[in-house]
Design an enzyme around this catalytic site. Structure first.
Site, PDB file in Angstrom:
ATOM      1  N   GLY A 303       0.842  -1.189   0.000  1.00  0.00           N
ATOM      2  CA  GLY A 303       0.000   0.000   0.000  1.00  0.00           C
ATOM      3  C   GLY A 303       0.877   1.239   0.000  1.00  0.00           C
ATOM      4  O   GLY A 303       0.738   2.133  -0.820  1.00  0.00           O
ATOM      5  N   GLY A 304       1.802   1.242   0.938  1.00  0.00           N
ATOM      6  CA  GLY A 304       2.736   2.347   1.015  1.00  0.00           C
ATOM      7  C   GLY A 304       3.995   1.885   1.703  1.00  0.00           C
ATOM      8  O   GLY A 304       4.006   0.836   2.352  1.00  0.00           O
ATOM      9  N   MET A 305       5.069   2.632   1.537  1.00  0.00           N
ATOM     10  CA  MET A 305       6.305   2.338   2.263  1.00  0.00           C
ATOM     11  C   MET A 305       6.826   3.665   2.786  1.00  0.00           C
ATOM     12  O   MET A 305       6.989   4.629   2.028  1.00  0.00           O
ATOM     13  CB  MET A 305       7.312   1.640   1.347  1.00  0.00           C
ATOM     14  CG  MET A 305       8.632   1.294   2.047  1.00  0.00           C
ATOM     15  SD  MET A 305       8.401   0.126   3.426  1.00  0.00           S
ATOM     16  CE  MET A 305       9.695   0.700   4.536  1.00  0.00           C
ATOM     17  N   GLU A 306       7.112   3.669   4.079  1.00  0.00           N
ATOM     18  CA  GLU A 306       7.362   4.916   4.804  1.00  0.00           C
ATOM     19  C   GLU A 306       8.775   5.449   4.608  1.00  0.00           C
ATOM     20  O   GLU A 306       9.410   5.883   5.576  1.00  0.00           O
ATOM     21  CB  GLU A 306       7.071   4.676   6.291  1.00  0.00           C
ATOM     22  CG  GLU A 306       7.988   3.638   6.979  1.00  0.00           C
ATOM     23  CD  GLU A 306       7.460   2.203   6.950  1.00  0.00           C
ATOM     24  OE1 GLU A 306       6.645   1.884   6.066  1.00  0.00           O
ATOM     25  OE2 GLU A 306       7.876   1.400   7.797  1.00  0.00           O
ATOM     26  N   ASN A 307       9.288   5.430   3.406  1.00  0.00           N
ATOM     27  CA  ASN A 307      10.647   5.908   3.196  1.00  0.00           C
ATOM     28  C   ASN A 307      10.741   7.387   3.605  1.00  0.00           C
ATOM     29  O   ASN A 307       9.935   8.199   3.160  1.00  0.00           O
ATOM     30  CB  ASN A 307      11.039   5.683   1.738  1.00  0.00           C
ATOM     31  CG  ASN A 307      11.016   4.205   1.386  1.00  0.00           C
ATOM     32  OD1 ASN A 307      11.535   3.373   2.126  1.00  0.00           O
ATOM     33  ND2 ASN A 307      10.372   3.864   0.279  1.00  0.00           N
ATOM     34  N   HIS A 330      -1.193   6.518   7.890  1.00  0.00           N
ATOM     35  CA  HIS A 330      -0.350   5.406   8.342  1.00  0.00           C
ATOM     36  C   HIS A 330       1.124   5.660   7.989  1.00  0.00           C
ATOM     37  O   HIS A 330       2.005   5.588   8.851  1.00  0.00           O
ATOM     38  CB  HIS A 330      -0.846   4.096   7.711  1.00  0.00           C
ATOM     39  CG  HIS A 330      -0.048   2.900   8.114  1.00  0.00           C
ATOM     40  ND1 HIS A 330      -0.438   2.039   9.113  1.00  0.00           N
ATOM     41  CD2 HIS A 330       1.139   2.412   7.672  1.00  0.00           C
ATOM     42  CE1 HIS A 330       0.467   1.093   9.269  1.00  0.00           C
ATOM     43  NE2 HIS A 330       1.438   1.295   8.393  1.00  0.00           N
ATOM     44  N   GLU A 331       1.384   5.967   6.732  1.00  0.00           N
ATOM     45  CA  GLU A 331       2.785   6.167   6.313  1.00  0.00           C
ATOM     46  C   GLU A 331       3.385   7.388   7.024  1.00  0.00           C
ATOM     47  O   GLU A 331       4.547   7.373   7.424  1.00  0.00           O
ATOM     48  CB  GLU A 331       2.887   6.310   4.804  1.00  0.00           C
ATOM     49  CG  GLU A 331       2.301   5.145   3.997  1.00  0.00           C
ATOM     50  CD  GLU A 331       2.745   3.763   4.464  1.00  0.00           C
ATOM     51  OE1 GLU A 331       3.861   3.652   5.014  1.00  0.00           O
ATOM     52  OE2 GLU A 331       1.969   2.806   4.312  1.00  0.00           O
ATOM     53  N   HIS A 334       4.520   6.666  10.555  1.00  0.00           N
ATOM     54  CA  HIS A 334       5.824   6.003  10.608  1.00  0.00           C
ATOM     55  C   HIS A 334       6.975   6.990  10.754  1.00  0.00           C
ATOM     56  O   HIS A 334       8.081   6.597  11.126  1.00  0.00           O
ATOM     57  CB  HIS A 334       6.052   5.174   9.338  1.00  0.00           C
ATOM     58  CG  HIS A 334       5.521   3.780   9.398  1.00  0.00           C
ATOM     59  ND1 HIS A 334       5.884   2.886  10.375  1.00  0.00           N
ATOM     60  CD2 HIS A 334       4.675   3.106   8.582  1.00  0.00           C
ATOM     61  CE1 HIS A 334       5.283   1.722  10.158  1.00  0.00           C
ATOM     62  NE2 HIS A 334       4.533   1.826   9.085  1.00  0.00           N
ATOM     63  N   GLU A 353       4.865  -1.467  13.480  1.00  0.00           N
ATOM     64  CA  GLU A 353       3.549  -1.472  12.832  1.00  0.00           C
ATOM     65  C   GLU A 353       2.381  -1.334  13.796  1.00  0.00           C
ATOM     66  O   GLU A 353       1.372  -0.719  13.458  1.00  0.00           O
ATOM     67  CB  GLU A 353       3.394  -2.735  11.973  1.00  0.00           C
ATOM     68  CG  GLU A 353       4.356  -2.789  10.787  1.00  0.00           C
ATOM     69  CD  GLU A 353       4.227  -1.609   9.828  1.00  0.00           C
ATOM     70  OE1 GLU A 353       3.221  -0.875   9.896  1.00  0.00           O
ATOM     71  OE2 GLU A 353       5.147  -1.408   9.015  1.00  0.00           O
ATOM     72  N   ASP A 411       9.534 -11.806   6.585  1.00  0.00           N
ATOM     73  CA  ASP A 411       8.189 -11.605   6.031  1.00  0.00           C
ATOM     74  C   ASP A 411       7.147 -12.478   6.723  1.00  0.00           C
ATOM     75  O   ASP A 411       5.950 -12.193   6.648  1.00  0.00           O
ATOM     76  CB  ASP A 411       8.172 -11.877   4.522  1.00  0.00           C
ATOM     77  CG  ASP A 411       8.886 -10.778   3.750  1.00  0.00           C
ATOM     78  OD1 ASP A 411       9.271  -9.767   4.383  1.00  0.00           O
ATOM     79  OD2 ASP A 411       9.087 -10.935   2.533  1.00  0.00           O
ATOM     80  N   TYR A 419       0.317  -5.573  13.272  1.00  0.00           N
ATOM     81  CA  TYR A 419      -0.417  -4.329  13.037  1.00  0.00           C
ATOM     82  C   TYR A 419      -1.575  -4.167  14.034  1.00  0.00           C
ATOM     83  O   TYR A 419      -1.636  -3.184  14.778  1.00  0.00           O
ATOM     84  CB  TYR A 419      -0.996  -4.318  11.614  1.00  0.00           C
ATOM     85  CG  TYR A 419       0.032  -4.163  10.520  1.00  0.00           C
ATOM     86  CD1 TYR A 419       0.150  -2.962   9.823  1.00  0.00           C
ATOM     87  CD2 TYR A 419       0.872  -5.208  10.147  1.00  0.00           C
ATOM     88  CE1 TYR A 419       1.071  -2.813   8.796  1.00  0.00           C
ATOM     89  CE2 TYR A 419       1.801  -5.063   9.128  1.00  0.00           C
ATOM     90  CZ  TYR A 419       1.898  -3.868   8.455  1.00  0.00           C
ATOM     91  OH  TYR A 419       2.820  -3.717   7.453  1.00  0.00           O
ATOM     92  N   ARG A 592      -0.666  -5.098  -6.092  1.00  0.00           N
ATOM     93  CA  ARG A 592      -0.564  -4.896  -4.647  1.00  0.00           C
ATOM     94  C   ARG A 592      -0.777  -6.245  -3.961  1.00  0.00           C
ATOM     95  O   ARG A 592      -1.798  -6.903  -4.141  1.00  0.00           O
ATOM     96  CB  ARG A 592      -1.616  -3.881  -4.203  1.00  0.00           C
ATOM     97  CG  ARG A 592      -1.465  -3.445  -2.779  1.00  0.00           C
ATOM     98  CD  ARG A 592      -2.406  -2.288  -2.505  1.00  0.00           C
ATOM     99  NE  ARG A 592      -2.444  -1.966  -1.095  1.00  0.00           N
ATOM    100  CZ  ARG A 592      -3.277  -1.083  -0.559  1.00  0.00           C
ATOM    101  NH1 ARG A 592      -4.124  -0.429  -1.337  1.00  0.00           N
ATOM    102  NH2 ARG A 592      -3.268  -0.846   0.739  1.00  0.00           N
ATOM    103  N   LYS A 594      -1.438  -7.279  -1.032  1.00  0.00           N
ATOM    104  CA  LYS A 594      -2.628  -7.413  -0.189  1.00  0.00           C
ATOM    105  C   LYS A 594      -3.850  -7.865  -1.000  1.00  0.00           C
ATOM    106  O   LYS A 594      -4.711  -8.568  -0.485  1.00  0.00           O
ATOM    107  CB  LYS A 594      -2.898  -6.055   0.456  1.00  0.00           C
ATOM    108  CG  LYS A 594      -4.209  -5.918   1.168  1.00  0.00           C
ATOM    109  CD  LYS A 594      -4.373  -4.490   1.669  1.00  0.00           C
ATOM    110  CE  LYS A 594      -5.782  -4.276   2.221  1.00  0.00           C
ATOM    111  NZ  LYS A 594      -5.976  -2.917   2.716  1.00  0.00           N
TER     112      LYS A 594
HETATM  113 ZN   LIG Z   1       3.298   0.390   8.246  1.00  0.00          ZN
END
Ligand SMILES: [Zn+2]
Length: 650
Positions: A303-307, A330-331, A334, A353, A411, A419, A592, A594
């Site tokens: 969905g997203g990655m909090e870079n 959410h991101e 983070h 998470e 993983d 979460y 995606r 998910k």
């Molecule tokens: Zn997250």
């Protein structure tokens, strides 16, 4: 677009390596002398079994990359210069390496250092051990990534929105960055970093760090420079390269994406500044400067990655009505939980998470109101309960927050236990002590552990020192140890508001008795309400009832991808043939994980009806998916790769 020949690239890289090392050695100060070197935790529970590094002997604290992106060869090559901190008697430093082609290793003055790539582990890759002289403080590695590097996805022009230019993006979490960066790839070993990235002229490179110079284009290539002065866990080093344009959203936020998607993406992200303001009120100053986002092509597996400074996003959150933007909350959250205070090992992934999922709901509440937040808590509890079932029931060892991942991939810990059980734990504490006290503690947690690795035991010690403060009644009431070390859900769980979905739950009961919400009611419902309705229906619906829902609300082709996914899940369970064209289109238009993993898995495990569909679709979809997604789905044995055992439900 012009790409260098291999010989020219090698020659240029050798020159660059020589210049870089001597430039830096001649400089009066090391590049990041002002930034404090983040600590390495020495306790046994902070020992990262997913890295070969031995950071207490010798550790990397700064990475300087100079890399050329070669779209023809699907490789990234150049130099990584590592600044290290070491014990005086350390004989070697051990890095993580997965498939890198190492050309040479030298010290800061260009003198060759002996190195050895050890035996390969399927999950972890190989140790890269480099011999240290007594005075070695800097290492320069010339290398290339392998064409199949798992962190990198190379897209052809046809796989992009614009169809004209190729595209590349990276995904480091959990342990994939070792396929393109030779460093100590452990979340407990924080490193500052900088990068010079060379791409074909006309393309734009963005990274999870501020630009440190204006881009320069000459001789068929464009050169971009970035610098992250804060120390970060190395999984947060990320890059995207493509035909990208930028649109500001507010004074410190904006969005990068392909020109064709820019207007839609910016409109969907219009609430970003409000979210940053809300998050700062709750958790203290945003410490990363800008908060920009890049909306990636549809094959992005998450969905997203909090870079940091640049969240990476799936385009599937674009619903046209901002109804899926809790993903941004959410991101953004983070930026505190995960990026400031980071799980030292993947066994404590819940600290990243669970805290973030909890904080997301609080940001959503501040921006969209308490009803929306209460509904998200209720949906979270549904997801948590489903994760308990999927992970072996209330006594399943993987339903503990602090996990045992020995001999396993990190993983395996990427489930809704981390979460949603994590978030439910924190909310239970909040309800027990009151919001004001809990908020003060959580804000303090982030400032006490900023830019540091953390473990479950550090969390427990901190909450005892700063919140419980010897109150034995409160200690008993919270059941902290049971929450983190025991499977299942403790009895003191703060329940979700049973009235959060009163209307929808009534409609679910009525549906069982043959009634169906009117199209007007459906239209009025929020996305969360629609999802609650669809996910609460019995899985094996008669096909006539699915047809009736689809006719009334247009679900198989819904523009909101979460709603569409929820309906297609029911369609597969009920073997509802009329949804198959829409299902195939959904599986081919985005990757995606998910969405695609559960749908393809459900099809593949239905031997007579679903498996032929899964086989047919996967043959076409596989080239579009990210290596992370493919690695999971190949285990279903649908063809296209080496087959393995069938996935357990996760
Ligand atoms: Zn997250």
């Amino acid at each position: 677009m012009k790409l260098w020949s291999r010989a020219a690239m090698l020659a240029a890289m050798m020159m660059l390596a020589a210049c870089r090392v001597s430039d830096q050695d001649n400089a009066a100060q090391p590049a990041n002398e002002t930034a404090a070197i983040a600590p390495i935790l020495a306790t046994p529970d902070a020992n990262d079994i997913h890295s070969f590094a031995r950071p207490l002997e010798a550790r990397v604290h700064h990475v300087a990359l100079d890399l050329t992106v070669d779209f023809d060869a699907k490789r990234i090559g150049g130099t990584a210069i590592l600044d290290i901190d070491r014990k005086p008697d350390a004989k070697e430093i051990v890095l993580d390496d997965k498939g890198l082609e190492i050309e040479s290793v030298t010290d800061g003055s260009g003198k060759a250092l002996a190195f050895k790539v050890g035996a390969k582990d399927e999950n972890l890759g190989s140790p890269l051990a480099i011999a240290l002289a007594p005075d070695t403080r800097r290492i320069a590695i010339r290398y290339k990534s392998a064409p199949g590097a798992e962190a990198l996805q190379w897209l052809t022009p046809e796989q992009t929105a614009g169809k004209k230019h190729p595209y590349l993006f990276s995904q480091g979490q959990a342990i994939l960055n070792r396929t393109w960066i030779p460093t100590q790839d452990s979340p407990g070993i924080r490193q500052s970093w900088e990068a010079t990235i060379r791409v074909p002229a006309g393309l734009t490179a963005v990274m999870s760090a501020p630009r440190s110079a204006e881009p320069i284009t000459q001789g068929g290539e464009s050169v971009f420079k970035f610098r992250m002065d804060n120390s970060v866990p190395p999984y947060l080093i990320a890059m995207a390269v493509g035909d990208l344009e930028f649109e500001p959203l507010g004074p410190r936020s904006g969005v990068w994406t392909e020109p064709a998607m820019l207007k839609a993406a910016a409109a969907e992200l219009a609430d970003t500044e409000r979210m940053i303001d809300a998050a700062e009120k709750l958790y203290g100053p945003y410490r990363w400067g800008r908060y920009d986002m890049v909306v990636l092509p549809p094959s992005f597996p998450f969905g997203g990655m909090e870079n940091p400074t640049l969240t990476f996003l799936t385009p599937t959150f674009i619903a046209g009505d901002k109804s899926l933007t809790s993903l941004i909350a959410h991101e953004l959250a983070h930026s505190w939980s995960g990026n400031l205070a980071t799980n030292a090992t993947w066994a404590d992934f819940w600290l990243n998470e669970g805290m973030t999922t909890y904080a997301t709901t609080r940001i959503v509440e501040a921006v969209y109101g308490p009803k929306v937040a209460a509904q998200q808590v209720a949906l979270g509890h549904d997801a948590m309960n489903a994760a308990i079932v999927d992970n072996g029931g209330p006594s399943g060892p993987d339903t503990r927050l602090h996990l045992d991942l020995k001999g396993r991939s990190p993983d395996d810990g990427l489930t809704d236990i981390a979460y949603e059980k994590g978030a439910a734990f924190l909310r239970t504490i909040e309800v027990a002590v009151g919001r004001e006290r809990f908020d003060a503690w959580l804000k303090g947690w982030f400032s006490r552990h900023m830019f540091e690795p953390v473990t479950t035991s550090i969390f427990l010690a901190d909450i005892r020192d700063n919140l419980i403060k010897g109150d034995s009644g409160l200690e008993t009431k919270l059941a902290l140890d049971q929450w983190v070390s025991q499977p299942g859900i403790p009895a003191n769980l703060a329940p979700a508001d049973p009235q959060a979905f009163a209307e929808v739950d009534g409609a679910v009961t009525a549906f069982k008795n043959g009634a169906q919400p009117s199209p007007e009611v459906w239209k009025r419902w929020t996305t969360d309400e629609k999802l609650r309705f669809l996910t609460r229906l019995d899985k094996k619906q008669p096909t006539a009832r699915l047809a009736s829902l689809d006719r009334a609300y247009g679900l198989a082709n819904a523009g909101n991808n979460e709603v569409r996914f929820a309906f297609l899940t029911l369609a597969v369970a009920a073997r509802y043939d009329p949804a198959i064209p829409a299902l195939e289109q959904f599986l081919l238009m985005q990757g995606r994980r998910k969405f695609v993993r559960p749908l393809i898995t459900a099809l593949a495990t239905d031997a007579t009806w679903g498996r032929p569909i899964a086989t047919r679709v996967y043959a076409r979809a596989r080239p579009l998916y990210h290596p992370v997604t493919i690695r999971d789905l190949d285990k279903l044995g649908l063809g296209g790769a080496v087959t393995g055992q069938v996935l357990t439900a996760k």
